[in-house]
Design a protein around this motif. Structure first.
Motif, short mmCIF file in Angstrom:
data_model
loop_
_atom_site.label_atom_id
_atom_site.label_comp_id
_atom_site.label_asym_id
_atom_site.label_seq_id
_atom_site.Cartn_x
_atom_site.Cartn_y
_atom_site.Cartn_z
N ASN A 36 0.64 -1.40 -0.05
CA ASN A 36 -0.08 -0.09 0.02
C ASN A 36 0.91 1.23 -0.01
N GLU A 90 -4.51 0.28 -4.74
CA GLU A 90 -4.42 -0.33 -3.48
C GLU A 90 -2.99 -1.00 -3.15
N THR A 91 -2.41 -1.35 -4.34
CA THR A 91 -1.08 -2.09 -4.22
C THR A 91 -0.24 -1.49 -5.12
#
Length: 186
Positions: A119, A170-171
């Motif tokens: 993250n 998100e990643t």
């Protein structure tokens, strides 16, 4: 392989996280790229990617076999503020180039490398670890000479983060590759 320890405070406890920083050799390459600036909403790289791929499609025969995009950073900017960078694709040859596209020759060489996969908070921890490693290294320093470009490689598969608004990622998934040189006097 070297590593940096980052201390993260979580509530009452402390978590130590080991982040690997390695020295790797990067081969020189050519890139077709679009210049952009740092924008408050962090959309500059996404706009540059869209401009680039409108002129140099992902299936362009000039592209190398490496399915990655590059965010290229003039290394001298790390000592003040990063405000200009390029988003590019590695090519075998430049060929015909539109006015909106720049040709860059990336010198490659020895680079400090760290992997980001997590993250946004994790991404900033990896930046901290990279620069802590560079400050503490007895042998190497960031190569900040004019014209030296560092890079962050962004995989295009299975998901290309340059097609997703920054606030929706998100990643974060990329590898830092920042040119280094022997410290003066070594």
């Amino acid at each position: 392989m070297s590593s940096s320890w980052i201390i993260v405070k979580r509530g009452e406890g402390i978590l130590q996280k080991k982040i690997a920083v390695e020295l790797v050799e990067v081969a020189p390459f050519k890139a077709l790229a679009v210049r952009t600036g740092m924008t408050p909403d962090k959309s500059g790289t996404r706009v540059a990617w869209s401009t680039l791929t409108a002129q140099v499609p992902i299936r362009d025969e000039r592209l190398t076999d490496v399915p990655s995009a590059y965010v290229l950073i003039p290394q001298e900017q790390w000592s003040k503020q990063v405000d200009t960078l390029w988003v590019g694709l590695a090519v075998r040859e430049f060929g015909d180039v539109q006015d909106s596209i720049e040709t860059l020759e990336v010198s490659g060489g020895l680079c400090a490398s760290a992997r980001v996969y997590g993250n946004e908070a994790h991404m900033w921890l990896v930046y901290d670890a990279m620069f802590a490693w560079l400050e503490q290294s007895p042998d190497y320093e960031l190569d900040r000479r004019e014209g030296v470009l560092g890079m962050e490689t962004v995989p295009l598969e299975p998901l290309n983060a340059l097609t997703i608004p920054y606030t929706e990622i998100e990643t974060f998934d990329f590898t830092m590759l920042y040119p280094v040189r022997k410290k003066s006097g070594l």
